[in-house]
Design a protein around this motif. Structure first.
Motif, short mmCIF file in Angstrom:
data_model
loop_
_atom_site.label_atom_id
_atom_site.label_comp_id
_atom_site.label_asym_id
_atom_site.label_seq_id
_atom_site.Cartn_x
_atom_site.Cartn_y
_atom_site.Cartn_z
N SER A 181 0.82 -1.21 0.00
CA SER A 181 0.00 0.00 0.00
C SER A 181 0.86 1.26 0.00
O SER A 181 0.39 2.32 -0.41
N VAL A 182 2.11 1.13 0.45
CA VAL A 182 3.04 2.26 0.45
C VAL A 182 4.40 1.75 -0.03
O VAL A 182 4.93 0.78 0.50
N ALA A 183 4.95 2.41 -1.06
CA ALA A 183 6.19 1.95 -1.67
C ALA A 183 7.15 3.12 -1.89
O ALA A 183 6.74 4.28 -1.89
N CYS A 184 8.42 2.77 -2.09
CA CYS A 184 9.47 3.78 -2.24
C CYS A 184 10.49 3.30 -3.27
O CYS A 184 10.83 2.12 -3.29
N GLU A 185 10.97 4.24 -4.07
CA GLU A 185 12.09 3.95 -4.97
C GLU A 185 13.19 4.96 -4.69
O GLU A 185 12.97 6.17 -4.72
N LEU A 186 14.36 4.46 -4.41
CA LEU A 186 15.53 5.29 -4.15
C LEU A 186 16.38 5.36 -5.41
O LEU A 186 16.77 4.34 -5.96
N GLY A 187 16.65 6.58 -5.87
CA GLY A 187 17.42 6.76 -7.10
C GLY A 187 16.57 6.41 -8.30
O GLY A 187 16.92 5.54 -9.09
N PHE A 188 15.45 7.12 -8.48
CA PHE A 188 14.49 6.76 -9.53
C PHE A 188 14.88 7.19 -10.93
O PHE A 188 14.15 6.95 -11.89
N GLY A 189 16.05 7.81 -11.10
CA GLY A 189 16.49 8.19 -12.44
C GLY A 189 15.52 9.17 -13.08
O GLY A 189 15.15 10.17 -12.48
N GLN A 190 15.07 8.89 -14.29
CA GLN A 190 14.15 9.77 -15.00
C GLN A 190 12.71 9.62 -14.50
O GLN A 190 11.84 10.39 -14.89
#
Length: 166
Positions: free
Chosen positions: A42-51
């Motif tokens: 339900s809650v997510a994260c991306e570290l260093g998502f680029g473009q």
């Protein structure tokens, strides 16, 4: 004067690619195949998502609330503009990992993804990420991490500059 990049490779932009491995649904399939019960994301994260293509696709195509950061201001700006145009609702920031990890408004996450960034950052930033995951990944949550290795990335090594030590 200190180097503003603080151990990040910032002299070239990241590719405009979609990375299906960052999709929590794909991780669920792998967990089910291994006989494990996947968490509800339900809650997510991306570290260093680029473009920002992957994070925006995943935010727009799911009910999960997405957060992410990228150190490169041009990339973060593009990703933020894409989020606004497509209505993904992704909360995207232009912050170093250390600054992002100290935000008081971040929830705990069911899924945290890092695609390739581990290979592009300093040991100090890797330590920040490990601490972030310890504090912000829910018990039973999923961490997806990939990194670039040789010989597969040997042809691209000249483009990314000097590799970090360690």
């Amino acid at each position: 004067m200190a180097d503003w990049t603080a151990g990040y490779v910032a002299d070239i932009g990241y590719t405009f690619g979609y990375y299906q491995e960052l999709n929590p649904t794909r991780a669920k399939l792998a967990l089910l195949h291994a006989g494990l019960k996947p968490p509800r994301t339900s809650v997510a994260c991306e570290l260093g998502f680029g473009q920002g293509l992957s994070i925006n696709f995943h935010a727009a195509a799911s009910n999960a609330q997405w957060f992410g950061t990228d150190f490169n201001p041009a990339q973060a700006g593009f990703a933020q503009e894409l989020a606004a145009l497509c209505g993904s609702g992704a909360q995207l920031f232009d912050q170093a990992f250390a600054d992002f990890s100290e935000r008081a408004d971040l929830p705990e996450f069911d899924f945290i993804g890092l695609h390739g960034i581990w290979s592009w950052i300093s040991d100090e930033n890797r330590t920040v990420i490990v601490d972030f995951v310890r504090r912000k990944l829910k018990v039973g949550g999923v961490l997806y991490i990939s990194y670039n290795t040789l010989p597969g990335w040997a042809a691209f090594a000249p483009m990314r500059g000097n590799p970090p030590s360690g």
